[in-house]
Every structure is written in C-alpha cells, then in structure tokens.
Write an enzyme that holds these catalytic residues in place. Sequence first.
Site, PDB file in Angstrom:
ATOM      1  N   GLU A  92     -91.157 -21.656 -95.474  1.00 23.13           N
ATOM      2  CA  GLU A  92     -90.690 -20.993 -96.701  1.00 23.13           C
ATOM      3  C   GLU A  92     -91.604 -21.237 -97.893  1.00 23.13           C
ATOM      4  O   GLU A  92     -91.890 -20.317 -98.664  1.00 23.13           O
ATOM      5  CB  GLU A  92     -89.257 -21.446 -97.026  1.00 23.13           C
ATOM      6  CG  GLU A  92     -88.190 -20.876 -96.111  1.00 23.13           C
ATOM      7  CD  GLU A  92     -88.073 -21.581 -94.769  1.00 23.13           C
ATOM      8  OE1 GLU A  92     -87.299 -21.100 -93.919  1.00 23.13           O
ATOM      9  OE2 GLU A  92     -88.757 -22.610 -94.573  1.00 23.13           O
ATOM     10  N   HIS A 110     -75.563 -24.086 -94.358  1.00 21.20           N
ATOM     11  CA  HIS A 110     -75.646 -22.630 -94.389  1.00 21.20           C
ATOM     12  C   HIS A 110     -74.563 -22.018 -95.280  1.00 21.20           C
ATOM     13  O   HIS A 110     -74.325 -20.814 -95.225  1.00 21.20           O
ATOM     14  CB  HIS A 110     -75.514 -22.057 -92.972  1.00 21.20           C
ATOM     15  CG  HIS A 110     -76.677 -22.353 -92.088  1.00 21.20           C
ATOM     16  ND1 HIS A 110     -76.953 -23.622 -91.643  1.00 21.20           N
ATOM     17  CD2 HIS A 110     -77.645 -21.555 -91.570  1.00 21.20           C
ATOM     18  CE1 HIS A 110     -78.033 -23.590 -90.864  1.00 21.20           C
ATOM     19  NE2 HIS A 110     -78.472 -22.345 -90.814  1.00 21.20           N
TER      20      HIS A 110
END
Length: 324
Positions: free
Chosen positions: A60, A129
């Site tokens: 990322e 998440h």
Amino acid sequence: MSKTFLFDALREATDEEMQRDSSVFVLGEDVGHYGGSYKVTKDLHVKYGDIRVLDTPIAENSFMGMAIGAAMTGLRPIVEGMNMSFLLLAFNQISNNAGMLRYTSGGNFKIPLVIRGPGGVGRQLGAEHSQRLEAYFQAIPGLKIVACSTPYNAKGLLKSAIRDDNPVILFEHVLLYNLQDDIPDKDYFIPLDKAEVVREGKDVTIVTYSRMRHHVMEAVDLLIQDGFNPEVIDLISLKPIDIQTITLSLQKTHRLLIVEECMKTGGIAAEIIAQINDDYFDLLDSPIIRLSSKDIPTPYNGNLEKATIIYPKQIVDSVRKLLS
C-alpha cells in the site's frame, strides 16, 4: 432514471470519467482481472487495458506513493483500497505527501488523486477489517473527505472527486454496495463540500452520514408515528464540515442529535460539537447528544459487534429525551 446498485453506480462513474479523460486511471489490489473486491472495477481492464486498470502488489505505501507521483505529473489516479483499513499502511504517503505537496511546492504541483474503497463495520469482518478511518484522516491538512450513503450520491461524488485538483478520500460502506436507487441517465455531479437535507422538520436536527443515514431514517419513521417532526441532515462532506447547513437547521429546531458509526473519542461528532460550541452555542436549547460507536476494537462475535454500534431504537430514545 434507472435502478442501479451502489457498486454499479461507482463503476459507471469510473467508466464515464475514464472514457472522457485519458489521464484517469485506476490502481490497487485486484482491481483489474478480478474486478475489485466489491466489483466496482469489473471488466474495466477489458475496455481500457492493464495499464489504465493496474493490478498492484500488496504494497500500500508503495502504490500510494506511485499514485501521488502520477498525480504530480498530470495524471488523475483513482486508488482503490481493497479495505480502507489497509490504507493505514499508506498513512505517511497520504498525510505527508498527498495532503501537503500542493502547499509545500508553493502551488507548483496539483494532486488530483482519489482514494476510495470499503470501510465501516460489516457483518463479522473482525477488528482489523471493521475500521472507520474518517477520524484518523480528519486532522490531515489538504485533504477533502466525503462519505457516500446512496447510489445517487456515490456516483455524483466520485465524478466530482475525479475532476477535483486536490486529494479526495471517498468512504464507501461495506454494507451499502447492494443498495439500489434511481440514477439519472444524464451526467450529474454532487458538490464535495455540501451536506444534504434529507428530510425537513422543526423539532430536532439529526446529523448523520454513511450507513447511519439509513438507521436514522428507520428511526424517523417511528418518530413520525409518535407525532415528532425531525429534520435529517446527511453530512456527505466530512472535511470540510458544512457547518452552515447544520446551523440553518438549528435556527429552526434548537436541538441537535449526531449519529455516527465513528468512534466517540475524536470522532466526526466531536468536531461538530466543538464548532457549534465555539460559534453557535446560543442556538441551542438543550445539550447536544451524540450517538457513536464504542471506543473498542470491533468484536468478531455477532452479538457483541451489534452492541458496539448505533441502532434505530437508541436514536428514537435520544430524540424523546431531547424533546421531553
């Protein structure tokens, strides 16, 4: 007008802007041949090729830096975070580079960058998440932050974000992708800095955003049956906050309830309360109430997960308390 799922509305916006402007491209994990984890980029690689719909490694910080560099050179990247929680790994690039480079370069560089993807508390996705990152990014100068809540505003916001010359984070909610709504067949855009008055009323102002808009509207249906007349505002813009729309409403209602999925400490509601107390305290006839998620990692257990976030009954009870 045509009925469209929220994920398809985002796909349409991406497709239309890529077709219009060859400098627009998409990058992220599994955005190409897989079509995105929620199918927002499905089949776009067939139409535009593997360079404009670029599958990246699981890195990322690296691909966010690449996107920022591309934006500096005149391209208009759209970064999909497979889950917005993963973008914490790119926090340095987003804050020190995306947010600041236009200023630190003396205006020599524009950063027309869109960062979008799913977030929020889903259904038993686990703590890592189920993050709500809006409060993390809220303090970063130079960013614009919006949160979609319907297919209609999802498409209009994404199109506006792609055409903006500043970095924009678009928060989507993992449980809203299958929401359906009527979408105009013609081109349309939604401002990145304006709230939406979803329902006009005179008794109390309820401010919310993202998935909580739908919990609020469920509560409003119950409140109307009891003779209450609430006004509902969907923030949409989380940075900057459209405080003017909120205060215009408070001039009628004089009572404020804020409903968010963000954590209570340092959340979006906290910022709104601070701004109201600083400049518009005299509009209030009672203390502001905020309903926020618990300040804990989101549990995996389904019942415990439900206990951490706000549901319509709590909203109804809070309105009754404000108006009692």
